[in-house]
Design an enzyme around this catalytic site. Sequence first.
Site, PDB file in Angstrom:
ATOM      1  N   ASP A 129      52.245  41.539  43.711  1.00 39.83           N
ATOM      2  CA  ASP A 129      52.963  40.982  44.858  1.00 39.83           C
ATOM      3  C   ASP A 129      54.088  40.029  44.468  1.00 39.83           C
ATOM      4  O   ASP A 129      55.177  40.073  45.064  1.00 39.83           O
ATOM      5  CB  ASP A 129      51.993  40.307  45.832  1.00 39.83           C
ATOM      6  N   GLN A 167      47.653  40.540  43.015  1.00 43.26           N
ATOM      7  CA  GLN A 167      47.467  40.638  41.574  1.00 43.26           C
ATOM      8  C   GLN A 167      46.031  40.355  41.157  1.00 43.26           C
ATOM      9  O   GLN A 167      45.245  39.782  41.916  1.00 43.26           O
ATOM     10  CB  GLN A 167      48.398  39.665  40.857  1.00 43.26           C
ATOM     11  N   HIS A 168      45.710  40.762  39.930  1.00 45.99           N
ATOM     12  CA  HIS A 168      44.505  40.371  39.192  1.00 45.99           C
ATOM     13  C   HIS A 168      43.206  41.027  39.643  1.00 45.99           C
ATOM     14  O   HIS A 168      42.219  40.985  38.912  1.00 45.99           O
ATOM     15  CB  HIS A 168      44.282  38.856  39.235  1.00 45.99           C
TER      16      HIS A 168
END
Length: 478
Positions: free
Chosen positions: A240, A81-82
């Site tokens: 995820d 992520q991110h």
Amino acid sequence: MSAADGPFVVGVDSSTQSTKALVVDAATGAVVASGQAPHTVTSGAGRESDPEEWYAALCSALAQCGDAARRAAAVSVGGQQHGLVTLDAAGRPVRPALLWNDVRSAPQARRLTDELGGARVWAERFGSVPGASFTVAKWAWLAEHEPQAVRATAAVRLPHDYLTGRLTGTGTTDRGDASGTGWWASATEAYDEDVLGRVGLDPALLPRVVRPGEVAGTVHAAAGELPFAPGTLVAAGTGDNAAAALGLGLLPGTPVLSLGTSGTVYAVSRRRPTDASGTVAGFAAAHGDWLPLACTLNCTLAVDRIAALLGLDREAVEEGGGATILPYLDGERTPDLPHASGLLTGLRHDTTGGQLLQAAYDGAVHALLGALDRVLDEDADRTAPLLLIGGGARGTAWQQTVRRLSGRPVQVPEARELVALGAAAQAAGLLTGEDPAAVARRWDTARGPVLDAVQRDEAALERISGVLAGAASLLEGA
């Protein structure tokens, strides 16, 4: 490997350090082939990775799956992520991706929080208060430090979006991963033009948000390096943690503790989270509910590093002693201390290396369990088993530390690659019309032994909390 009797699907887990691919029988959940390939992450002030390496690792992992991958009817990608991926007009990375654990953007996160009216406003509108991990802060950092990269950017993607785009040739994301950006508002389930304007990001550069159950696209003919036939269905994919929640087939209220490079606690909820303290990120679940989650930066890698410094095997823990370790080797997210370093206190002549190692485990688990009550809804069953997943879940020292500090029974699912399995369940849902979480429950992915509850070690929890409170100014200035 098992005999298969249904159509095949592929689930991908592109994590921080490697990409894994599973070919799964959609009817039974049997894994019929698998592959894995590594990619690199820079060290030093930042944490960056080349998206082209992710794609090369995906190609390698799929090649290891052989003919089974060529028979797949659908594919889905779960990813870290991110991360901020910037692409030029030709679809090539402008620069390496800024990863979730790159904390250089902490000042930008705090400035954005203040500019928009404070943590409460962010929590109510976006479901989360932005930290250094959030993509919006990374874009703001890039605009300040590398304006030439911003000018060259024609598309902005998250890691899973990038790989999905290599499959389909189009730009898509999903609500689960988009909810970790800081520019997708959970209150409206749409991109927030106010925040985008504040950071100078044209919404035209962002991917289309695919709805749960919707097909993101099909494998395009130009993806010749991949084993899939043109026209193979491609699911939306997701981040995820949302993929792992699908992989477990989570029902609302079941708590999960994931022990990986980062540590997370989360649960599915019917209610949209709005935690103004910033401890809980109000993420969206990939299949339509919500996924309140708390994350620490320092988990298995930090404890393994301390074991290496002590010259010990990671399982060589010993009881006793009064030492406390806060293993904030890469700064920290929960608590929000992006510039912190590790701290050791309570050392005595008779302190053993094994006791120090146990203190590192305790320090890593303490923050996660402290966030668990905030993650769970008020009516959740506090005696239900805690699902323990991730790379550390099969370690005896991790299991016993979680049991001792939580006071809860702990269940360890036998399935190992839950992110990839969740992605595979999402792909299977395209074929069957089922909710992907229901697919995973049919596959019985959460099956595993339950370790009985033991008495909660209140003394250790209070000691760690006391050290953390007393060292706040030191940690902030580290």
